[in-house]
Design an enzyme around this catalytic site. Structure first.
Site, PDB file in Angstrom:
ATOM      1  N   TYR A 192      -3.835   3.987   7.775  1.00 22.22           N
ATOM      2  CA  TYR A 192      -4.816   3.246   8.033  1.00 22.22           C
ATOM      3  C   TYR A 192      -5.590   3.716   9.015  1.00 22.22           C
ATOM      4  O   TYR A 192      -5.604   5.108   9.371  1.00 22.22           O
ATOM      5  CB  TYR A 192      -4.563   1.606   8.233  1.00 22.22           C
ATOM      6  CG  TYR A 192      -3.870   1.061   7.163  1.00 22.22           C
ATOM      7  CD1 TYR A 192      -4.067   1.134   5.698  1.00 22.22           C
ATOM      8  CD2 TYR A 192      -2.725   0.261   7.526  1.00 22.22           C
ATOM      9  CE1 TYR A 192      -3.534   0.383   4.752  1.00 22.22           C
ATOM     10  CE2 TYR A 192      -2.052  -0.460   6.340  1.00 22.22           C
ATOM     11  CZ  TYR A 192      -2.342  -0.299   5.095  1.00 22.22           C
ATOM     12  OH  TYR A 192      -1.554  -0.877   4.229  1.00 22.22           O
ATOM     13  N   VAL A 248       1.132  -3.581   4.243  1.00 20.41           N
ATOM     14  CA  VAL A 248       1.048  -4.879   4.811  1.00 20.41           C
ATOM     15  C   VAL A 248       2.215  -5.599   4.720  1.00 20.41           C
ATOM     16  O   VAL A 248       2.392  -6.703   5.219  1.00 20.41           O
ATOM     17  CB  VAL A 248      -0.298  -5.229   4.573  1.00 20.41           C
ATOM     18  CG1 VAL A 248      -1.576  -4.648   5.162  1.00 20.41           C
ATOM     19  CG2 VAL A 248      -0.404  -5.880   3.062  1.00 20.41           C
ATOM     20  N   SER A 263       0.750  -1.215   0.010  1.00 24.20           N
ATOM     21  CA  SER A 263      -0.261  -0.015  -0.093  1.00 24.20           C
ATOM     22  C   SER A 263       0.838   1.353   0.166  1.00 24.20           C
ATOM     23  O   SER A 263       0.296   2.341  -0.146  1.00 24.20           O
ATOM     24  CB  SER A 263      -0.925   0.089   1.179  1.00 24.20           C
ATOM     25  OG  SER A 263      -1.928  -1.013   0.918  1.00 24.20           O
TER      26      SER A 263
END
Length: 336
Positions: free
Chosen positions: A249, A267, A72
């Protein structure tokens, strides 16, 4: 009014890195991501830190040269490319910039706009992948890969096994893509946008690469080692703003409060941080917390922010922070 204390004899940066490394190793390991089967093969004991300055200096410790997939963290860079290619107004018609308060893989859109909340969640990143696919056609991944490599200062590798693993198990992302098509945020076909998204996440980096990419963003889009202009300056500004508010996040608010630097996590275990006009920081530790952030990576950045005075709203940054001690206002260089 009393004067702020000054650092007349600051610790060398490598000594600070060593201390931070030891502190971070004491943190919980966390859990390696297993919803993408290939990611579950990572060694949770691995940990590396790298700092790259806008003057080209590099400082590392631990497993800073260990390869892992960018995941990400790629979302920040593709958003920057979309802004550069289409401009802020065109991109904002298809993806917003508000924190979502939902998990990064939520199958949900903003209730008022019917668009993804921001480009750092999966819905927004898949939309951005569609934007780049529409703009660059069949060359989209080649262009993305080239720009990522230019920012890192070397040709980055691609992990075919991780790509296949993401492609085979990415059913939730397929659901998000079809929701986006139904809402008019993503154009058909879904598969080509998803293919680009899965591929960008499967590019391999090291903590050093993340630090170099971060330093490129910190240096107004110019790679400080190669001297090549990689990203548009205005696009960099907008990207850093969204990284600051949405990049970590569901921990993004706490991150802004505790660490205070624009950052993006993945991740795969990486975190990339940017201290504008000063340096980039990369960390790697694959054990994750429930939000999907690297446990030891978060501990690393919290310690570095405290030790180096990196927080954007730290009042000591104006004069007595460690970084400021080494900052040459004439050259923009940080001599660490």
């Amino acid at each position: 009014m009393a004067e702020s204390p000054t650092h007349t004899d600051p610790q060398p940066i490598d000594a600070i890195l060593s201390d931070v490394y030891r502190q971070s190793l004491a943190a919980d390991v966390g859990s390696v991501a297993d919803y993408i089967p290939e990611l579950s093969k990572a060694d949770p004991a691995n940990m590396g830190i790298a700092i790259a300055t806008v003057g080209g200096q590099l400082h590392t410790i631990g497993d800073a040269e260990t390869l892992f997939t960018i995941q990400s963290i790629s979302k920040a860079l593709t958003f920057c490319l979309a802004l550069e290619r289409l401009g802020r107004d065109a991109v904002s018609q298809r993806v917003g910039v508000e924190p979502s308060g939902d998990p990064f893989n939520a199958i949900e859109l903003h209730p008022a706009t019917r668009r993804p909340y921001n480009p750092m969640v999966n819905a927004g990143a898949i939309t951005v992948a569609g934007i780049l696919r529409d703009a660059f056609g069949a060359d989209a991944f080649e262009i993305v890969h080239q720009r990522f490599s230019m920012a890192a200062g070397r040709t980055l590798s691609f992990n075919e096994a991780v790509f296949k693993s993401e492609e085979e198990t990415g059913h939730r992302n397929r659901g998000i893509a079809h929701l986006l098509i139904g809402a008019g945020a993503l154009e058909l076909p879904a598969d080509t946008a998803l293919d680009l998204y899965f591929r960008q996440c499967s590019i391999e980096v090291t903590a050093i690469d993340l630090a170099r990419i971060g330093a490129t963003l910190a240096n107004m889009g110019e790679n400080p080692v190669t001297g090549k202009q990689v990203f548009d300056v205005t696009a960099v500004r907008d990207t850093l703003a969204v990284m600051f508010t949405c990049g970590m996040y569901d921990y993004s608010g706490n991150w802004a409060y505790d660490v205070g630097v624009p950052a993006k996590s993945g991740v795969g275990g990486g975190i990339m941080g940017v201290v504008s006009r000063q340096l980039g920081i990369g960390s790697y530790a694959p054990g994750l917390d429930p939000n999907g952030n690297s446990v030891r990576g978060v501990a690393t950045f919290r310690a570095l922010s405290d030790e180096l005075g990196l927080h954007a709203f730290d009042p000591t940054n104006a004069g007595s922070g460690f970084i400021r001690t080494f900052f040459d206002r004439n050259t923009g260089d940080v001599r660490l």
